[in-house]
Design an enzyme around this catalytic site. Structure first.
Site, PDB file in Angstrom:
ATOM      1  N   LYS A  10       0.041   0.032   7.978  1.00 39.74           N
ATOM      2  CA  LYS A  10       1.003  -0.589   7.062  1.00 39.74           C
ATOM      3  C   LYS A  10       0.937   0.184   5.754  1.00 39.74           C
ATOM      4  CE  LYS A  10       2.569  -4.906   4.973  1.00 39.74           C
ATOM      5  NZ  LYS A  10       2.716  -6.373   5.105  1.00 39.74           N
TER       6      LYS A  10
ATOM      7  N   GLU B  84      -4.133  -1.124   6.236  1.00 35.78           N
ATOM      8  CA  GLU B  84      -3.161  -1.141   5.132  1.00 35.78           C
ATOM      9  C   GLU B  84      -3.740  -0.569   3.832  1.00 35.78           C
ATOM     10  OE1 GLU B  84      -0.060  -4.079   2.714  1.00 35.78           O
ATOM     11  OE2 GLU B  84      -1.751  -4.981   3.754  1.00 35.78           O
TER      12      GLU B  84
END
EC number: 4.1.2.13
Length: 294
Positions: free
Chosen positions: A213, A176
């Site tokens: 993400k 992420e």
């Protein structure tokens, strides 16, 4: 179990719920839920209250596998129980929802326009516990604020380096590298991020697969190439501070991108709501995020 869960995450219709607010963001999460700081007097009481909130969300009939593929947990939540079962087991067995764990220890100071992750000194021990608790994958967050090639390269290098340790432990990492939605160079950051991420994806070995993400991109379908990459199981999007409606509208425009929202999921929930009101508010949030994801 793992293979079935992998299949669900890779091809299932729905989104990933983020229930992983940690120490620093817990007071904010509780305040948004209608529990002010004067209700608890220490950290233990605070974490008890947030576990009650998460338990209420997870046990709600609105929180189900028809629309939710996975849920990301905070480390303390993984070690706590819901109705006599560890949270991960409760999610997997009672709800058919795949459990993930947030493993980062927060962000380092900003440098080169980015915030790397602080060192994760107990990673091996945490991954061992995650396996014992039947966790499927992990999540770790860094933040990009400026289109600084050196900074962005450092973020992605760090993410994949730790990601490989997570894969070696038999778990699926969610990489992420968040781009700050308020960055004045957001679009440029996203181009640089895409390039660095592709470079790493192309160098992954056999059986080294990851999830990503990412912030919903400024230019629609910027990340299509990442979504279609053979090494990527799934790409999920963070709401990044956008309201639910704005995040959902932006998400709908991007093919193959699904949600992994936290604030947008719980923003209309309140401790004072009756179970009927709470379940209805949660069902509405889940429904709208699901629609935007499919």
């Amino acid at each position: 179990m793992q293979q079935k869960q992998l299949e669900k995450i890779k091809n299932g219709k729905g989104f990933v719920a983020a229930l992983d607010q940690s120490g620093g963001s817990t007071p904010k999460a509780l305040a948004a839920y209608g529990i002010s700081e004067d209700v608890y007097s220490n950290e233990d009481e605070m974490f008890d209250l947030v576990h009650e909130m998460r338990t209420r969300i997870i046990t709600s009939p609105a929180f189900n596998s028809d629309k939710i593929l996975g849920a990301i947990l905070f480390e303390q939540t993984m070690d706590r129980e819901i109705e006599g079962m560890y949270t991960g087991d409760y999610l997997a067995e009672k709800k058919g929802i795949v459990p993930f764990l947030k493993v980062d220890k927060g962000l380092a100071e900003e440098s080169n326009g980015v915030q790397l992750m602080k060192p994760i000194n107990d990673l091996e021990e945490t991954l061992k516990r995650a396996n014992e608790r039947h966790i499927f994958g992990t999540k770790m967050r860094s933040v990009i604020k400026e289109a600084n090639p050196e900074g962005i390269k450092a973020v992605v290098d760090q993410q994949f380096e730790i990601g490989k340790q997570i894969i070696a432990a038999g778990l699926v990492p969610i990489i992420e590298p968040e781009v700050d939605i308020n960055s004045t160079e957001k679009e440029k950051c996203e181009e640089l991020l895409k390039g660095e991420t592709l470079r790493h994806l192309n160098n992954l070995g056999e059986n080294e697969d990851v999830m990503l993400k990412l912030t919903i991109p400024t230019v629609t379908n910027t990340y299509k190439e990442l979504i279609d990459h053979p090494k990527v199981i799934r790409v999920v999007a963070l709401s990044g501070g956008y309201s639910t409606n704005v995040a959902n509208e932006k998400l709908k425009l991007n093919d193959g991108l699904i949600a992994s929202f936290s604030r947008a999921l719980s923003q209309d929930l309140n401790a004072k709501q009756s179970d009927e009101e709470f379940d209805a508010a949660l069902a509405e949030a889940v429904g709208s995020i699901y629609e935007a994801s499919v």
